[in-house]
Design a protein around this motif. Structure first.
Motif, short mmCIF file in Angstrom:
data_model
loop_
_atom_site.label_atom_id
_atom_site.label_comp_id
_atom_site.label_asym_id
_atom_site.label_seq_id
_atom_site.Cartn_x
_atom_site.Cartn_y
_atom_site.Cartn_z
N ILE A 154 0.83 -1.15 0.05
CA ILE A 154 0.11 0.07 -0.16
C ILE A 154 0.93 1.40 0.10
O ILE A 154 0.43 2.27 -0.62
CB ILE A 154 -1.02 0.11 1.24
N LYS A 155 1.85 1.10 0.66
CA LYS A 155 2.81 2.33 0.80
C LYS A 155 3.39 2.86 -0.68
O LYS A 155 3.28 3.87 -0.99
CB LYS A 155 4.25 2.07 1.51
N ASN A 156 3.58 1.67 -1.59
CA ASN A 156 3.87 2.12 -2.93
C ASN A 156 2.80 2.35 -3.74
O ASN A 156 3.50 2.88 -4.95
CB ASN A 156 4.67 0.77 -3.38
N PHE A 157 1.66 2.50 -3.26
CA PHE A 157 0.65 3.23 -4.25
C PHE A 157 0.77 4.68 -4.04
O PHE A 157 -0.08 5.42 -4.85
CB PHE A 157 -0.63 2.66 -3.78
N ASP A 158 1.58 5.17 -3.30
CA ASP A 158 1.73 6.64 -3.19
C ASP A 158 2.15 7.06 -4.55
O ASP A 158 1.63 8.25 -5.01
CB ASP A 158 2.95 7.00 -2.01
N ALA A 159 3.18 6.48 -5.15
CA ALA A 159 3.75 6.80 -6.29
C ALA A 159 2.76 6.66 -7.57
O ALA A 159 2.61 7.46 -8.51
CB ALA A 159 5.11 6.07 -6.65
N ALA A 160 1.81 5.77 -7.27
CA ALA A 160 0.90 5.31 -8.18
C ALA A 160 -0.04 6.55 -8.35
O ALA A 160 -0.47 6.87 -9.48
CB ALA A 160 0.36 3.97 -7.95
N SER A 161 -0.58 7.03 -7.21
CA SER A 161 -1.76 8.03 -7.14
C SER A 161 -0.93 9.28 -7.88
O SER A 161 -1.65 10.29 -8.15
CB SER A 161 -2.07 8.05 -5.79
N ILE A 162 0.25 9.55 -7.60
CA ILE A 162 1.04 10.63 -7.93
C ILE A 162 1.20 10.63 -9.33
O ILE A 162 1.00 11.78 -10.09
CB ILE A 162 2.27 11.05 -6.92
N PHE A 294 12.85 16.76 0.84
CA PHE A 294 12.47 16.73 -0.60
C PHE A 294 11.12 17.19 -0.99
O PHE A 294 10.68 17.11 -2.17
CB PHE A 294 12.91 15.58 -1.23
N ASN A 295 10.31 17.09 0.15
CA ASN A 295 8.77 17.63 -0.30
C ASN A 295 8.08 16.67 -1.01
O ASN A 295 7.21 17.04 -1.95
CB ASN A 295 8.79 18.83 -0.66
N ILE A 296 8.28 15.44 -0.91
CA ILE A 296 7.70 14.32 -1.62
C ILE A 296 6.62 14.08 -0.87
O ILE A 296 6.54 13.69 0.33
CB ILE A 296 8.74 13.04 -1.73
N LEU A 297 5.30 14.19 -1.76
CA LEU A 297 3.96 14.17 -1.03
C LEU A 297 3.87 12.96 -0.38
O LEU A 297 4.06 11.81 -0.80
CB LEU A 297 2.93 14.47 -2.30
N ILE A 298 3.28 12.86 0.98
CA ILE A 298 2.67 11.81 1.49
C ILE A 298 1.11 11.85 1.61
O ILE A 298 0.38 12.77 1.80
CB ILE A 298 3.00 11.77 2.76
N THR A 299 0.45 10.63 1.13
CA THR A 299 -0.83 10.54 0.70
C THR A 299 -1.50 9.73 1.65
O THR A 299 -1.03 9.20 2.61
CB THR A 299 -1.43 10.07 -0.95
N GLY A 300 -2.85 9.54 1.50
CA GLY A 300 -3.35 8.53 2.58
C GLY A 300 -2.85 7.21 2.47
O GLY A 300 -2.86 6.35 3.46
#
Length: 341
Positions: A154-162, A294-300
């Motif tokens: 699930i953590k790696n879906f962060d990049a997918a959503s972005i 690096f201000n890399i977005l954290i999502t739900g």
């Protein structure tokens, strides 16, 4: 408190566990900082891996020589334990395959799909651990591992959503012709780690850990050199030495070498199962650190992942796998000195 004692039999074990996570977080930060604007690298990654293995070998040989006391000198020790040296070709070759397949698979997968598939190594490690050490995990431990796997995925879906923004089908990216390739990469990683632990705790139980590291990295250097020779990069790779002028690249090499040494202590004094939990914690901590730096977005997805990983870790800490070796006083003394200096 009893669970903590069972998980970490001494304070040195806890130091190793913490240091392992911290160093891998640093590695993730360094690699992220070394990327170009388009997400690539302006240095030869193969050269960086090769030099890192050379540095690991140098550090291990130096530490063995410095700490050997009444033990035989390095070359004599290698000759005496040549059978163990040959056995270490197995994890060395597997790690070599893993490192090279990583570049191949990343060229055909987006990073999100790649890291999602890599999380299946958590469960695979458990199966190999049971086989090599003839230990059966409890139902609670299996549930914890499955939750951990889900949390990491699930953590790696962060990049997918972005990155995808709904324009691409993530699952079609995952299940393609290279699906077998990445699963073989998973197998190499898991078997190398568990077999390395097996050698440290069985065949090499009475052999100095620094000498075993020499075996590991000497074999690794040989394997990586053969791969470079096969790919025809031996002559060209040294032309890329100018890339080492970048301080970030130097930090990647040095930190990677230290990680390798610490990992051997981790497998010697703890186990491969706990290592998967440490890696999961490192994944979450890296996400938070990269957001700050690096201000890399954290999502739900990240928040949900943190919750699942925390639950899995708490469950495991209540019922950990006990596969620690009992070291004598001579073994404990150098461990304490090296780790805490």
């Amino acid at each position: 408190m009893n669970e903590f004692k069972k998980l970490f039999p001494n304070k040195e074990a806890f130091v190793i566990f913490s240091l392992y996570i911290i160093l891998f977080v640093f590695q993730g930060v360094f690699v992220t900082a070394s990327k170009t604007e388009n997400g690539g690298y302006d240095y030869n990654t193969t050269l960086v891996v090769f030099l890192s293995e050379l540095l690991k070998l140098f550090i291990s040989a130096t530490l063995y020589t410095y700490k050997r006391e009444n033990k035989p000198h390095l070359f004599k020790a290698i000759a005496i334990n040549y059978n163990l040296l040959l056995l270490y070709f197995i994890p060395s070759l597997l790690y070599c395959f893993y490192n090279n397949l990583a570049f191949i698979n990343l060229s055909h997968y987006d990073p999100t799909s790649y890291y999602i598939l890599l999380q299946f190594r958590v469960v695979l490690t458990a199966f190999l651990f049971q086989f090599l050490f003839s230990k059966k995990l409890t139902n609670m431990q299996w549930v914890s591992l499955c939750i951990l796997t889900l949390g990491c995925m699930i953590k790696n879906f962060d990049a997918a959503s972005i990155q995808s923004k709904g324009d691409t089908d993530l699952w079609s990216q995952i299940f393609n012709i290279y699906f077998l390739s990445i699963n073989f990469q998973n197998f190499c990683s898991c078997l190398a780690g568990t077999y390395n632990e097996y050698l440290l705790k069985t065949k090499g139980l009475n052999v100095d850990i620094f000498l075993q590291n020499v075996f590991m990295y000497l074999d690794s250097v040989i394997c990586n050199f053969l791969i470079l020779f096969y790919k025809g990069e031996v002559n060209t790779i040294f032309n890329d030495m100018q890339s080492l002028e970048d301080i970030i690249v130097i930090l990647i090499i040095v930190n990677s070498a230290i990680v390798g040494i610490v990992t051997s202590f981790f497998l010697k004094n703890l186990n491969s199962i706990l290592k998967t939990y440490a890696s999961a914690l490192e994944l979450i901590i890296t996400a938070v650190v990269c957001y700050i730096l690096f201000n890399i977005l954290i999502t739900g997805f990240t928040i949900l992942s943190i919750c699942l990983v925390s639950i899995a870790v708490a469950m495991y800490f209540k019922n950990p796998v006990n596969n620690n070796t009992v070291n004598n006083d001579k073994d404990k003394k150098p461990l304490l000195e090296i780790v805490t200096e």
